[in-house]
Scaffold this motif. Structure first.
Motif, PDB file in Angstrom:
ATOM      1  N   VAL A   1       0.878  -1.166   0.000  1.00 39.36           N
ATOM      2  CA  VAL A   1       0.000   0.000   0.000  1.00 39.36           C
ATOM      3  C   VAL A   1       0.914   1.214   0.000  1.00 39.36           C
ATOM      4  CG1 VAL A   1      -1.821   1.267   1.192  1.00 39.36           C
ATOM      5  CG2 VAL A   1      -1.761  -1.230   1.310  1.00 39.36           C
ATOM      6  N   SER A   2       0.763   2.051  -1.008  1.00 39.84           N
ATOM      7  CA  SER A   2       1.555   3.264  -1.127  1.00 39.84           C
ATOM      8  C   SER A   2       0.602   4.445  -1.127  1.00 39.84           C
ATOM      9  CB  SER A   2       2.363   3.239  -2.422  1.00 39.84           C
ATOM     10  OG  SER A   2       3.145   4.394  -2.522  1.00 39.84           O
ATOM     11  N   TYR A   3       0.809   5.361  -0.205  1.00 38.64           N
ATOM     12  CA  TYR A   3      -0.071   6.523  -0.091  1.00 38.64           C
ATOM     13  C   TYR A   3       0.582   7.728  -0.759  1.00 38.64           C
ATOM     14  CZ  TYR A   3      -2.261   3.715   3.566  1.00 38.64           C
ATOM     15  OH  TYR A   3      -2.882   2.719   4.263  1.00 38.64           O
TER      16      TYR A   3
ATOM     17  N   ASP B   1       4.511   4.129   3.760  1.00 36.79           N
ATOM     18  CA  ASP B   1       4.053   3.060   2.870  1.00 36.79           C
ATOM     19  C   ASP B   1       4.080   1.775   3.672  1.00 36.79           C
ATOM     20  OD1 ASP B   1       3.892   4.845   0.795  1.00 36.79           O
ATOM     21  OD2 ASP B   1       5.577   4.047  -0.332  1.00 36.79           O
ATOM     22  N   GLN B   2       3.450   0.747   3.163  1.00 36.70           N
ATOM     23  CA  GLN B   2       3.483  -0.525   3.875  1.00 36.70           C
ATOM     24  C   GLN B   2       3.549  -1.691   2.910  1.00 36.70           C
ATOM     25  OE1 GLN B   2      -0.250  -1.694   5.912  1.00 36.70           O
ATOM     26  NE2 GLN B   2      -1.067   0.234   5.154  1.00 36.70           N
TER      27      GLN B   2
ATOM     28  N   GLU C   1       2.851  -5.818   3.120  1.00 37.75           N
ATOM     29  CA  GLU C   1       2.223  -6.829   3.973  1.00 37.75           C
ATOM     30  C   GLU C   1       2.843  -8.198   3.692  1.00 37.75           C
ATOM     31  OE1 GLU C   1      -2.002  -6.549   3.512  1.00 37.75           O
ATOM     32  OE2 GLU C   1      -2.058  -4.569   4.454  1.00 37.75           O
TER      33      GLU C   1
ATOM     34  N   PRO D   1      -4.547  -5.443   8.762  1.00 37.83           N
ATOM     35  CA  PRO D   1      -4.325  -4.234   7.993  1.00 37.83           C
ATOM     36  C   PRO D   1      -4.137  -3.018   8.902  1.00 37.83           C
ATOM     37  CG  PRO D   1      -6.665  -4.689   8.043  1.00 37.83           C
ATOM     38  CD  PRO D   1      -5.978  -5.808   8.802  1.00 37.83           C
TER      39      PRO D   1
END
Length: 135
Positions: free
Chosen positions: A26-28, A35-36, A38, A68
């Motif tokens: 997940v990139s904001y 960012d994350q 998983e 999450p």
């Protein structure tokens, strides 16, 4: 400098070495300052959190949370093997343990957050300051 490619590559290699599997990224672009990646294990899915900017300066920091991760729902976890491998793969990045992320923050000690953000958002812990959803 923000190096998303190096972060993703490290997550894939860390997953391989720790017998996990990358479940996604997940990139904001706006909102959160991290960012994350998983990584799924039998016992849980861990989110590797990567913050790259603190108080206007590039500072790469990593933490691990239960996935999450969403607005107001960050639960930091201990995955010592994962953290150790990430430290090896990303030298120069600051790795934060669960204990560090859950400790109260001293807002007088830089480089946590700007004075404006501290007054408005009032983070209670280091983790809230480092991995946040502020606008």
């Amino acid at each position: 400098m923000r190096d998303e490619k190096a972060f993703r590559k490290a997550c894939y290699e860390a997953a391989r070495r720790t017998r996990g599997q990358v479940a996604g990224f997940v990139s904001y672009k706006t909102g959160p300052n991290f960012d994350q990646g998983e990584i799924a294990y039998r016992h849980r899915t861990a989110a590797v959190l990567w913050t790259w900017e603190l108080d206007g300066e590039v500072r790469n920091g990593l933490g691990i949370a239960e996935a999450p991760v969403g607005w107001g729902s960050t639960t930091f976890v201990d995955e010592p093997g994962l953290l150790a491998v990430l430290g090896e793969l990303l030298p120069g990045y600051r790795l934060y343990t669960r204990a560090e992320l859950e400790q109260p923050i001293d807002l007088s000690a830089p480089p946590w957050v700007s004075d404006g953000h501290a007054k408005h958002w009032r983070p209670d812990t280091l983790g809230e300051a480092l991995f946040n959803f502020w606008d």
